[in-house]
Design an enzyme around this catalytic site. Structure first.
Site, PDB file in Angstrom:
ATOM      1  N   ASN A 117      -3.607  -8.122   0.946  1.00  0.00           N
ATOM      2  CA  ASN A 117      -2.629  -7.815  -0.107  1.00  0.00           C
ATOM      3  C   ASN A 117      -3.406  -6.996  -1.126  1.00  0.00           C
ATOM      4  OD1 ASN A 117      -0.132 -10.412  -0.558  1.00  0.00           O
ATOM      5  ND2 ASN A 117      -1.170  -9.878   1.303  1.00  0.00           N
ATOM      6  N   ASN A 166      -7.513 -19.745   0.247  1.00  0.00           N
ATOM      7  CA  ASN A 166      -6.754 -18.595   0.754  1.00  0.00           C
ATOM      8  C   ASN A 166      -7.153 -18.475   2.222  1.00  0.00           C
ATOM      9  OD1 ASN A 166      -5.662 -16.130   1.391  1.00  0.00           O
ATOM     10  ND2 ASN A 166      -6.299 -15.114  -0.512  1.00  0.00           N
ATOM     11  N   LYS A 196     -10.949 -17.710   3.091  1.00  0.00           N
ATOM     12  CA  LYS A 196     -11.478 -16.486   2.454  1.00  0.00           C
ATOM     13  C   LYS A 196     -12.700 -16.798   1.572  1.00  0.00           C
ATOM     14  CE  LYS A 196      -9.724 -12.605  -0.381  1.00  0.00           C
ATOM     15  NZ  LYS A 196      -8.497 -12.125  -1.082  1.00  0.00           N
ATOM     16  N   GLU A 224      -2.393 -11.233   4.786  1.00  0.00           N
ATOM     17  CA  GLU A 224      -2.866 -12.313   3.911  1.00  0.00           C
ATOM     18  C   GLU A 224      -1.651 -12.899   3.180  1.00  0.00           C
ATOM     19  OE1 GLU A 224      -4.862 -10.637   0.531  1.00  0.00           O
ATOM     20  OE2 GLU A 224      -5.905 -12.513   0.039  1.00  0.00           O
ATOM     21  N   CYS A 250      -8.701  -9.728   3.454  1.00  0.00           N
ATOM     22  CA  CYS A 250      -8.612  -8.788   2.346  1.00  0.00           C
ATOM     23  C   CYS A 250      -9.950  -8.356   1.744  1.00  0.00           C
ATOM     24  CB  CYS A 250      -7.669  -9.333   1.276  1.00  0.00           C
ATOM     25  SG  CYS A 250      -6.953  -8.012   0.334  1.00  0.00           S
ATOM     26  N   GLU A 264      -7.169 -14.979  -8.118  1.00  0.00           N
ATOM     27  CA  GLU A 264      -7.572 -15.739  -6.926  1.00  0.00           C
ATOM     28  C   GLU A 264      -8.655 -16.751  -7.265  1.00  0.00           C
ATOM     29  OE1 GLU A 264      -7.214 -11.991  -3.922  1.00  0.00           O
ATOM     30  OE2 GLU A 264      -7.758 -13.890  -3.054  1.00  0.00           O
TER      31      GLU A 264
HETATM   32  N1  ING Z   1      -6.922  -7.763  -2.824  1.00  0.00           N
HETATM   33  C1  ING Z   1      -7.668  -6.625  -3.175  1.00  0.00           C
HETATM   34  C2  ING Z   1      -8.654  -6.171  -2.101  1.00  0.00           C
HETATM   35  O1  ING Z   1      -9.819  -6.466  -2.073  1.00  0.00           O
HETATM   36  C3  ING Z   1      -9.086  -5.646  -4.890  1.00  0.00           C
HETATM   37  C4  ING Z   1      -8.306  -6.819  -4.499  1.00  0.00           C
HETATM   38  C5  ING Z   1      -8.605  -4.367  -4.756  1.00  0.00           C
HETATM   39  C6  ING Z   1     -10.330  -5.851  -5.395  1.00  0.00           C
HETATM   40  C7  ING Z   1      -9.381  -3.251  -5.120  1.00  0.00           C
HETATM   41  C8  ING Z   1     -11.118  -4.769  -5.767  1.00  0.00           C
HETATM   42  C9  ING Z   1     -10.633  -3.470  -5.654  1.00  0.00           C
HETATM   43  O2  ING Z   1      -8.161  -5.394  -1.279  1.00  0.00           O
HETATM   44  C10 ING Z   1      -7.278  -8.984  -2.351  1.00  0.00           C
HETATM   45  N2  ING Z   1      -6.270  -9.863  -2.173  1.00  0.00           N
HETATM   46  O3  ING Z   1      -8.431  -9.283  -2.118  1.00  0.00           O
END
Ligand code: ING
Length: 314
Positions: A197, A110, A127, A47, A172, A146
């Site tokens: 990411n 995104n 996304k 991503e 992601c 985001e």
């Molecule tokens: N990153 C993370 C993901 O979903 C996240 C954000 C991490 C949200 C952990 C909730 C818990 O892997 C992106 N860019 O979506």
């Protein structure tokens, strides 16, 4: 009959905030060259592969923010990815921040692009699931904005016939939502390409931090098994601008087994030879949606999602 292709997860190490597109594209081209040496049919990048993960910062100046976006695809800076795909006869998938002009207004998404071995754009995805916040959160070591910088994807969850099978893309956070997988599954998807990411720390729920790697593989393995599909999942890894990002790029089989996995937190090619026909062992038995779902329930889901499944694996 076997439909065997070699796929490559091209994990990227950190991309500094001030990295030029040229330097990042050069790293990506080097990984594409490596992939060609192992006769890969397709290389998948993370991503927002072209830039640092800028949603970690509160950016108020629009000209600074637009500097992280691509206003055309291909652009002058990303054209080498398309040219290399054509030169090496291999497909490439990569995430990028899309600045689109639609009905006279500027819109930001995104996004991810899927490019064929002839260097042409096969399709693109925006996304849908945007995690984090719209407003900067006081006291957070890193933001996750985001919702501030992107609109919700408006292209649904499409699939394309490519690389000998049925291919879809997620980005992601999408991978954490079963319905995203299911809409692809109802369209008989056989290979899901997922850039991510993922910060190792989520200030909103620090109690989850110890489980980041587990929950990453959990959703990939269950998504693949429950929809009878392969997945190539590729991270932007390492300590990027002081924020630890999950590596753990991997290729997952329709059985749910992890067949190849990154062992570093840097630029690394994770290669696997996959048989798209291995999806049939699940799509035509335990997960034969047509056979095992109550037809009216099945029809109801199709009506609600608007997905029309072509014949699985044909
Ligand atoms: N990153 C993370 C993901 O979903 C996240 C954000 C991490 C949200 C952990 C909730 C818990 O892997 C992106 N860019 O979506």
């Amino acid at each position: 009959m076997a439909r065997v292709i070699t796929v490559a997860a091209a994990q990227l190490g950190p991309v500094p905030r001030d990295a030029s597109r040229g330097t990042v594209v050069a790293r990506m081209v080097a990984l594409m060259e490596q992939a060609a040496q192992v006769r890969a049919a397709l290389v998948v990048f993370p991503e927002l592969a072209l830039t640092s993960f800028f949603p970690r910062w509160a950016i108020d100046d629009d000209s600074v923010l637009n500097g992280f976006f691509e206003s055309s695809m291909p652009s002058r800076e990303t054209q080498p990815l398309f040219a290399t795909a054509r030169r090496l006869q291999l497909g490439v998938c990569f995430g990028y921040a899309e600045l689109a002009r639609q009905a006279g207004s500027l819109r930001r998404f995104n996004s991810s692009a899927l490019v064929g071995p002839d260097g042409s754009l096969i399709g693109h995805y925006r996304k849908v699931h945007l995690p984090g916040d719209r407003e900067p959160q006081p006291g957070f070591e890193h933001q996750h904005l985001e919702k501030r910088y992107f609109e919700t994807g408006d292209l649904g969850f499409p699939v394309w016939r490519a690389f000998g099978g049925v291919v879809g893309m997620l980005i992601c956070n999408d991978r954490r939502w079963p319905e995203a997988w299911r809409v692809l599954g109802l369209q008989a998807v056989e290979l899901v390409l997922i850039g991510y990411n993922t910060p190792m720390r989520n200030p909103e729920a620090p109690e989850h931090d110890r489980l980041v790697a587990f929950q990453h593989s959990l959703v990939l393995q269950s998504g693949c098994y429950q929809n009878g599909t392969w997945a190539v999942a590729v991270g932007k890894a390492g300590i990027e601008e002081g924020q630890a990002m999950l590596p753990d790029s991997m290729v997952v089989a329709p059985s749910g087994e992890i067949v190849a996995r990154a062992t570093t937190s840097g630029d690394e090619l994770v290669v696997a030879e996959i048989d798209l026909d291995a999806t049939r062992s699940y799509k035509t038995t335990i997960f034969d949606f047509g056979a095992h779902r109550v037809p009216q329930a099945y029809r109801m889901i199709i009506e609600r999602t608007g997905a029309e499944p072509p014949e699985a694996g044909t």
